[in-house]
Design a protein around this motif. Sequence first.
Motif, PDB file in Angstrom:
ATOM      1  N   UNK A   7       0.837  -1.193   0.000  1.00  0.00           N
ATOM      2  CA  UNK A   7       0.000   0.000   0.000  1.00  0.00           C
ATOM      3  C   UNK A   7       0.875   1.247   0.000  1.00  0.00           C
ATOM      4  N   UNK A   8       0.397   2.295  -0.648  1.00  0.00           N
ATOM      5  CA  UNK A   8       1.167   3.522  -0.728  1.00  0.00           C
ATOM      6  C   UNK A   8       0.938   4.369   0.514  1.00  0.00           C
ATOM      7  N   UNK A   9       1.995   4.674   1.253  1.00  0.00           N
ATOM      8  CA  UNK A   9       1.805   5.564   2.409  1.00  0.00           C
ATOM      9  C   UNK A   9       1.510   6.977   1.925  1.00  0.00           C
ATOM     10  N   UNK A  10       0.866   7.752   2.762  1.00  0.00           N
ATOM     11  CA  UNK A  10       0.630   9.152   2.402  1.00  0.00           C
ATOM     12  C   UNK A  10       1.723  10.033   3.001  1.00  0.00           C
ATOM     13  N   UNK A  11       2.720   9.375   3.594  1.00  0.00           N
ATOM     14  CA  UNK A  11       3.867  10.108   4.128  1.00  0.00           C
ATOM     15  C   UNK A  11       5.132   9.562   3.503  1.00  0.00           C
ATOM     16  N   UNK A  12       6.205  10.339   3.604  1.00  0.00           N
ATOM     17  CA  UNK A  12       7.523   9.925   3.126  1.00  0.00           C
ATOM     18  C   UNK A  12       8.476  10.011   4.294  1.00  0.00           C
ATOM     19  N   UNK A  13       9.255   8.956   4.479  1.00  0.00           N
ATOM     20  CA  UNK A  13      10.235   8.931   5.559  1.00  0.00           C
ATOM     21  C   UNK A  13      11.610   9.144   4.962  1.00  0.00           C
ATOM     22  N   UNK A  14      12.318  10.198   5.403  1.00  0.00           N
ATOM     23  CA  UNK A  14      13.642  10.492   4.893  1.00  0.00           C
ATOM     24  C   UNK A  14      14.707   9.621   5.519  1.00  0.00           C
ATOM     25  N   UNK A  15      15.922   9.729   5.016  1.00  0.00           N
ATOM     26  CA  UNK A  15      17.031   8.921   5.516  1.00  0.00           C
ATOM     27  C   UNK A  15      17.316   9.208   6.991  1.00  0.00           C
ATOM     28  N   UNK A  16      17.029  10.446   7.409  1.00  0.00           N
ATOM     29  CA  UNK A  16      17.283  10.808   8.801  1.00  0.00           C
ATOM     30  C   UNK A  16      16.075  10.582   9.699  1.00  0.00           C
ATOM     31  N   UNK A  17      15.052   9.894   9.155  1.00  0.00           N
ATOM     32  CA  UNK A  17      13.860   9.609   9.934  1.00  0.00           C
ATOM     33  C   UNK A  17      12.797  10.680   9.881  1.00  0.00           C
ATOM     34  N   UNK A  18      13.093  11.782   9.180  1.00  0.00           N
ATOM     35  CA  UNK A  18      12.108  12.861   9.063  1.00  0.00           C
ATOM     36  C   UNK A  18      10.887  12.373   8.292  1.00  0.00           C
ATOM     37  N   UNK A  19       9.699  12.653   8.810  1.00  0.00           N
ATOM     38  CA  UNK A  19       8.456  12.227   8.169  1.00  0.00           C
ATOM     39  C   UNK A  19       7.786  13.429   7.514  1.00  0.00           C
ATOM     40  N   UNK A  20       7.542  13.327   6.232  1.00  0.00           N
ATOM     41  CA  UNK A  20       6.903  14.391   5.469  1.00  0.00           C
ATOM     42  C   UNK A  20       5.527  13.917   5.024  1.00  0.00           C
ATOM     43  N   UNK A  21       4.498  14.683   5.369  1.00  0.00           N
ATOM     44  CA  UNK A  21       3.142  14.363   4.919  1.00  0.00           C
ATOM     45  C   UNK A  21       2.884  15.063   3.598  1.00  0.00           C
ATOM     46  N   UNK A  22       2.526  14.284   2.586  1.00  0.00           N
ATOM     47  CA  UNK A  22       2.288  14.865   1.266  1.00  0.00           C
ATOM     48  C   UNK A  22       0.997  15.665   1.266  1.00  0.00           C
ATOM     49  N   UNK A  23       1.045  16.838   0.631  1.00  0.00           N
ATOM     50  CA  UNK A  23      -0.203  17.591   0.503  1.00  0.00           C
ATOM     51  C   UNK A  23      -1.078  16.922  -0.548  1.00  0.00           C
ATOM     52  N   UNK A  24      -2.340  17.347  -0.622  1.00  0.00           N
ATOM     53  CA  UNK A  24      -3.313  16.665  -1.474  1.00  0.00           C
ATOM     54  C   UNK A  24      -2.900  16.673  -2.943  1.00  0.00           C
ATOM     55  N   UNK A  25      -2.378  17.812  -3.429  1.00  0.00           N
ATOM     56  CA  UNK A  25      -2.012  17.908  -4.841  1.00  0.00           C
ATOM     57  C   UNK A  25      -0.826  16.996  -5.158  1.00  0.00           C
ATOM     58  N   UNK A  26       0.193  16.987  -4.297  1.00  0.00           N
ATOM     59  CA  UNK A  26       1.361  16.131  -4.525  1.00  0.00           C
ATOM     60  C   UNK A  26       0.977  14.665  -4.423  1.00  0.00           C
ATOM     61  N   UNK A  27       0.125  14.318  -3.445  1.00  0.00           N
ATOM     62  CA  UNK A  27      -0.300  12.930  -3.280  1.00  0.00           C
ATOM     63  C   UNK A  27      -1.063  12.448  -4.515  1.00  0.00           C
ATOM     64  N   UNK A  28      -1.917  13.310  -5.065  1.00  0.00           N
ATOM     65  CA  UNK A  28      -2.670  12.936  -6.265  1.00  0.00           C
ATOM     66  C   UNK A  28      -1.735  12.722  -7.451  1.00  0.00           C
TER      67      UNK A  28
END
Length: 446
Positions: A7-28
């Motif tokens: 399943x595709x997460x709606x967040x991205x985890x960076x190499x340093x553990x930083x979690x980025x939540x994608x906004x609606x336009x980027x996620x689409x």
Amino acid sequence: MIEETLDVPITVVGLDGEVITLDARTRALVQSVLPAAMNHLRIGDVIAAGGVGSVRVAFDKSLQRRMALKTLQAGSYNYYLLVHAFIREAQVSGQLDHPNIAPIYELGRDPEGGIFFTMKLIEGRSLYSLINGRPARTPDQLQRRLDAFVKVCDGVAFAHSRGVLHCDIKTANIMVGPYGQVFVMDWGNAFLLPPRPGSEGTWARESLPPLRPEEADNIVWGTPEYMSPEQAMGRRKSLDERSDVFLLGGLLFELLTGRPLYQDPDPKRVLKLAQRGEVTPPDVVVGPEVSFPPELVRICMKALAVKPDDRYPRVDDLIEDIKALLRGGGNFAVTSVAAGELVIREGEVGEAAYIVRAGKLQVFKNVGQGKVVLRQLGPGDVFGETAIFAASPRTASVVALTDSELVVVTKRTIERELDAMQPWLAAFVRTLATRFGGVGTPEYLA
């Protein structure tokens, strides 16, 4: 083998553990292209990193193949334009199948939600690091750099045949392998030309949602130190093949001089310089201690003309001139003469000989109040050669019957060619030249 999907997460985890939540336009955007993640790669060490993305070594467990894996830095997902450009780079360069363009293998998402694409792992160095700020000082060094330049031109010419402009050609974006392989990299700023008649089936396709006008229009994309004037002014819609020709001219300039077109510690001043397009010729930049063939300087400056109409119309035309130079005669300048123009005059002391490249000329002598025509010259004919070996008066005059092009051969350029030869061969030619210089020559040789 059936590919494992997640399943595709709606967040991205960076190499340093930083979690980025994608906004609606980027996620689409991401889900429209990559609805599921994949888990068939073993990801290794970082081999290159920048502010926007990084490149790692990866191993495809399905194909048992090592490759390069390019990813976005976690913070880049906060910017829709960066995500859009990243996906677009993979899709555009993936449609360019050429030996001098690194092949793209796959575009996907990893289990952490990050976007990646895989490509050929190129084990080599960039042209930037290879030239290391040094001008081309020897014939062998110049030959090697021009050989690489032709391969770059071949790759760019192919991309143009598919409707793709690179828009960011520079030494840092050219990789050279240990066996002479040359690859044009980083197509993230590529511009797709509108389809042309007869291009069906070959033109590169654009599948992503178009950017908003305020995101795409009048935005400067690329590297200011190398840009064409029209690119530096943000006229993206007006770009065509000649804009990449300018960038190739800038690449050639750096291969010759060891430095980019424009240099200034202030980025705003660099952009202003690029907008004006004022370029100092490469032979002037390096000074008298380094010598370039005049024809090569002419080729470089034609590619770097401020007005697109004054540049080579196609990369193929630039390639043709470079290959002609490499076949020989590149150390000799080319001059144009108009019909009726006198090229050499009887009685004057000459210092150059000429080879007719195009047009028709006439050799004549003045006799009393009239003239005697001795011969007519055409492409391939040589005249005035005695002047190279002996400073003696011309024995006849030569006039252009039609608009003509002449290769100009001087003693200095002959010496430069001899210096590039094997020592024994140069000594042999010099001996012949000395003997020839003392022999009387027919008058029609002028």
